[in-house]
Design an enzyme around this catalytic site. Structure first.
Site, PDB file in Angstrom:
ATOM      1  N   MET A  49      10.776  26.406 -15.720  1.00  0.00           N
ATOM      2  CA  MET A  49      11.585  25.967 -16.862  1.00  0.00           C
ATOM      3  C   MET A  49      11.377  24.471 -17.102  1.00  0.00           C
ATOM      4  O   MET A  49      12.182  23.828 -17.767  1.00  0.00           O
ATOM      5  CB  MET A  49      13.061  26.281 -16.612  1.00  0.00           C
ATOM      6  CG  MET A  49      13.299  27.788 -16.531  1.00  0.00           C
ATOM      7  SD  MET A  49      14.958  28.279 -16.960  1.00  0.00           S
ATOM      8  CE  MET A  49      15.864  27.415 -15.711  1.00  0.00           C
ATOM      9  N   LEU A  97       9.371  19.282 -14.229  1.00  0.00           N
ATOM     10  CA  LEU A  97       8.654  19.660 -13.008  1.00  0.00           C
ATOM     11  C   LEU A  97       8.769  18.606 -11.905  1.00  0.00           C
ATOM     12  O   LEU A  97       8.896  17.413 -12.170  1.00  0.00           O
ATOM     13  CB  LEU A  97       7.171  19.889 -13.334  1.00  0.00           C
ATOM     14  CG  LEU A  97       6.896  20.978 -14.378  1.00  0.00           C
ATOM     15  CD1 LEU A  97       5.390  21.179 -14.556  1.00  0.00           C
ATOM     16  CD2 LEU A  97       7.563  22.299 -14.024  1.00  0.00           C
ATOM     17  N   GLY A 134       8.053  20.643  -5.976  1.00  0.00           N
ATOM     18  CA  GLY A 134       8.234  22.063  -5.633  1.00  0.00           C
ATOM     19  C   GLY A 134       7.440  22.956  -6.573  1.00  0.00           C
ATOM     20  O   GLY A 134       6.717  23.865  -6.151  1.00  0.00           O
ATOM     21  N   HIS A 135       7.561  22.681  -7.880  1.00  0.00           N
ATOM     22  CA  HIS A 135       6.785  23.448  -8.854  1.00  0.00           C
ATOM     23  C   HIS A 135       5.278  23.246  -8.612  1.00  0.00           C
ATOM     24  O   HIS A 135       4.492  24.184  -8.691  1.00  0.00           O
ATOM     25  CB  HIS A 135       7.081  22.981 -10.277  1.00  0.00           C
ATOM     26  CG  HIS A 135       8.491  23.155 -10.730  1.00  0.00           C
ATOM     27  ND1 HIS A 135       9.350  22.106 -10.921  1.00  0.00           N
ATOM     28  CD2 HIS A 135       9.193  24.269 -11.053  1.00  0.00           C
ATOM     29  CE1 HIS A 135      10.513  22.554 -11.367  1.00  0.00           C
ATOM     30  NE2 HIS A 135      10.463  23.870 -11.446  1.00  0.00           N
ATOM     31  N   GLN A 147      18.931  33.435 -19.410  1.00  0.00           N
ATOM     32  CA  GLN A 147      19.328  33.465 -18.002  1.00  0.00           C
ATOM     33  C   GLN A 147      20.450  32.471 -17.685  1.00  0.00           C
ATOM     34  O   GLN A 147      20.870  32.363 -16.546  1.00  0.00           O
ATOM     35  CB  GLN A 147      18.127  33.237 -17.085  1.00  0.00           C
ATOM     36  CG  GLN A 147      17.575  31.828 -17.065  1.00  0.00           C
ATOM     37  CD  GLN A 147      16.307  31.748 -16.240  1.00  0.00           C
ATOM     38  OE1 GLN A 147      15.268  32.262 -16.639  1.00  0.00           O
ATOM     39  NE2 GLN A 147      16.373  31.108 -15.077  1.00  0.00           N
ATOM     40  N   GLY A 162       9.152  30.537  -5.973  1.00  0.00           N
ATOM     41  CA  GLY A 162       9.589  29.748  -4.834  1.00  0.00           C
ATOM     42  C   GLY A 162      10.680  30.434  -4.020  1.00  0.00           C
ATOM     43  O   GLY A 162      11.529  31.145  -4.575  1.00  0.00           O
ATOM     44  N   LYS A 186      12.980  28.825  -2.894  1.00  0.00           N
ATOM     45  CA  LYS A 186      14.187  28.110  -3.339  1.00  0.00           C
ATOM     46  C   LYS A 186      15.152  29.081  -4.020  1.00  0.00           C
ATOM     47  O   LYS A 186      16.354  29.019  -3.818  1.00  0.00           O
ATOM     48  CB  LYS A 186      13.746  26.985  -4.277  1.00  0.00           C
ATOM     49  CG  LYS A 186      14.796  26.443  -5.187  1.00  0.00           C
ATOM     50  CD  LYS A 186      15.556  25.366  -4.504  1.00  0.00           C
ATOM     51  CE  LYS A 186      16.738  24.840  -5.274  1.00  0.00           C
ATOM     52  NZ  LYS A 186      16.771  25.034  -6.673  1.00  0.00           N
ATOM     53  N   SER A 228      14.903  20.153  -7.034  1.00  0.00           N
ATOM     54  CA  SER A 228      15.372  20.966  -8.152  1.00  0.00           C
ATOM     55  C   SER A 228      15.389  20.089  -9.394  1.00  0.00           C
ATOM     56  O   SER A 228      15.658  18.877  -9.304  1.00  0.00           O
ATOM     57  CB  SER A 228      16.793  21.470  -7.870  1.00  0.00           C
ATOM     58  OG  SER A 228      17.392  21.902  -9.072  1.00  0.00           O
ATOM     59  N   ARG A 268      17.572  20.033 -11.452  1.00  0.00           N
ATOM     60  CA  ARG A 268      18.952  19.572 -11.648  1.00  0.00           C
ATOM     61  C   ARG A 268      19.265  18.317 -10.828  1.00  0.00           C
ATOM     62  O   ARG A 268      20.230  17.623 -11.128  1.00  0.00           O
ATOM     63  CB  ARG A 268      19.940  20.674 -11.259  1.00  0.00           C
ATOM     64  CG  ARG A 268      19.930  21.860 -12.218  1.00  0.00           C
ATOM     65  CD  ARG A 268      21.006  22.866 -11.849  1.00  0.00           C
ATOM     66  NE  ARG A 268      21.135  23.908 -12.856  1.00  0.00           N
ATOM     67  CZ  ARG A 268      20.455  25.051 -12.861  1.00  0.00           C
ATOM     68  NH1 ARG A 268      19.584  25.284 -11.886  1.00  0.00           N
ATOM     69  NH2 ARG A 268      20.625  25.936 -13.818  1.00  0.00           N
TER      70      ARG A 268
HETATM   71  P1  AMP Z   1      12.612  26.666 -12.221  1.00  0.00           P
HETATM   72  O1  AMP Z   1      11.845  25.761 -13.118  1.00  0.00           O
HETATM   73  O2  AMP Z   1      13.776  26.022 -11.554  1.00  0.00           O
HETATM   74  O3  AMP Z   1      12.961  27.975 -12.897  1.00  0.00           O
HETATM   75  O4  AMP Z   1      11.641  27.050 -11.014  1.00  0.00           O
HETATM   76  C1  AMP Z   1      10.383  27.614 -11.276  1.00  0.00           C
HETATM   77  C2  AMP Z   1       9.809  28.103  -9.976  1.00  0.00           C
HETATM   78  O5  AMP Z   1       9.670  27.024  -9.072  1.00  0.00           O
HETATM   79  C3  AMP Z   1      10.698  29.157  -9.288  1.00  0.00           C
HETATM   80  O6  AMP Z   1       9.880  30.164  -8.723  1.00  0.00           O
HETATM   81  C4  AMP Z   1      11.387  28.337  -8.231  1.00  0.00           C
HETATM   82  O7  AMP Z   1      11.807  29.102  -7.108  1.00  0.00           O
HETATM   83  C5  AMP Z   1      10.283  27.366  -7.829  1.00  0.00           C
HETATM   84  N1  AMP Z   1      10.864  26.177  -7.225  1.00  0.00           N
HETATM   85  C6  AMP Z   1      11.862  25.397  -7.719  1.00  0.00           C
HETATM   86  N2  AMP Z   1      12.177  24.425  -6.857  1.00  0.00           N
HETATM   87  C7  AMP Z   1      11.382  24.603  -5.769  1.00  0.00           C
HETATM   88  C8  AMP Z   1      11.254  23.932  -4.516  1.00  0.00           C
HETATM   89  N3  AMP Z   1      12.011  22.877  -4.204  1.00  0.00           N
HETATM   90  N4  AMP Z   1      10.341  24.386  -3.636  1.00  0.00           N
HETATM   91  C9  AMP Z   1       9.573  25.474  -3.948  1.00  0.00           C
HETATM   92  N5  AMP Z   1       9.644  26.151  -5.111  1.00  0.00           N
HETATM   93  C10 AMP Z   1      10.540  25.729  -6.005  1.00  0.00           C
END
Ligand code: AMP
Length: 281
Positions: free
Chosen positions: A30, A33, A36-37, A61, A147, A149, A185, A187
């Site tokens: 989302m 970035l 983690g991403h 979501q 992830g 996460k 994150s 956030r």
């Molecule tokens: P999001 O943009 O928050 O929807 O996350 C996109 C993807 O990145 C999802 O598969 C998350 O689980 C993964 N993700 C987010 N934060 C982390 C992190 N700190 N470590 C590993 N993967 C992550």
């Protein structure tokens, strides 16, 4: 790196890639970035011939409109980061492109939805299931990277793939953390500097809980310890701490041979943070 904003254009590009017999790794995000991403992108680059990241803040979501509205958006920066990781393609559609009609299909994932994120964010996994199904149908990846996460989300996607017969290999990527231990994150950047540092307590507490359990503490004792830790902290509000088996995400009262995770959600002001640790890894 090529950028696409329409379904038609990204399909056209990927059709070319597929006729050349390449494997395609999809990294759904989302945006906003962080490392983690980018770790997902790195793993995709290692395993697949071509990597495509999607950047889309998926409205279906979000159960909380304020959270959706405040979600950070920084596409230009995201593109720079993805380029620096040698990502091949970025798919960043508008809301109108992804939801040209309001979806009235709903997806429900059974028992896994009754707990934790499912319980506290009604409708969340329906929205995740819808957007990920759409992305799978548009991109047709050979591999998809998610992830740890979002551990419960990972198992929801696993169900989606297995029960709807998507020919996709699902890869789970470990959590990347900030120096304080706080799970990265998008956030986190909404936290005040001192709160961001203090939020390392979430991981500290999970680690202590895990080591207590490994030394024989009961589920009840561990939950009491975590509850007391956050009771003593005025800034951090514990939403849930649960010890679950990961197939159904049902709460366990004692530990057996199943994969068990310690899962937590904490609010600091209106910023909601989640984290988890697997007991046996
Ligand atoms: P999001 O943009 O928050 O929807 O996350 C996109 C993807 O990145 C999802 O598969 C998350 O689980 C993964 N993700 C987010 N934060 C982390 C992190 N700190 N470590 C590993 N993967 C992550």
């Amino acid at each position: 790196m090529k950028l696409f904003s329409t379904i038609e254009s990204v399909r056209e590009q990927l059709n070319l890639v597929k006729t050349e017999g390449n494997t395609i790794g999809l990294v759904p995000t989302m945006g906003a970035l962080h490392d983690g991403h980018l770790e997902l992108v790195r793993q995709s680059n290692q395993l697949c011939d071509v990597t495509i990241a999607s950047v889309f803040v998926n409205p279906t979501q979000f159960n909380n409109p304020a959270d959706l509205q405040k979600y950070p958006r920084k596409l230009d920066h995201d593109i720079q980061l993805l380029e620096s990781e040698n990502c091949d393609f970025v798919f960043s559609p508008s809301k109108a492109e992804m939801y040209s009609e309001a979806p009235d299909i709903t997806l429900s994932f059974g028992e896994i939805e009754n707990n934790l994120e499912g319980e506290f964010r009604p409708g969340h996994f329906n929205g995740v299931g819808l957007i990920v199904s759409k992305l799978f149908n548009i991109i047709e990846p050979s591999h998809a990277f998610f992830g740890q996460k979002d551990l419960q989300q990972f198992f929801v996607i696993q169900k989606l793939i297995s029960q709807l017969n998507y020919p996709i290999k699902l890869i789970r990527v470990p959590i990347v953390r900030e120096e304080s231990g706080l799970a990265m994150s998008s956030r986190n950047e909404r936290l005040k500097t001192e709160d961001r540092q203090m939020a390392g307590l979430i991981y500290e507490t999970l680690k202590k809980g895990k080591s207590m359990m490994k030394s024989g503490a009961t589920v009840g004792e561990t939950k009491a310890f975590v509850g007391e830790t956050f009771d003593q902290n005025e800034r951090m509000n514990l939403e849930y701490f649960e010890i679950v088996e990961t197939r159904r995400f049902s709460k366990v009262s004692e530990i057996n041979q199943e994969e068990v995770a310690l899962c937590i959600a904490v609010n600091i002001d209106d910023v909601r943070l989640i984290d988890n640790l697997l007991l046996f890894s």
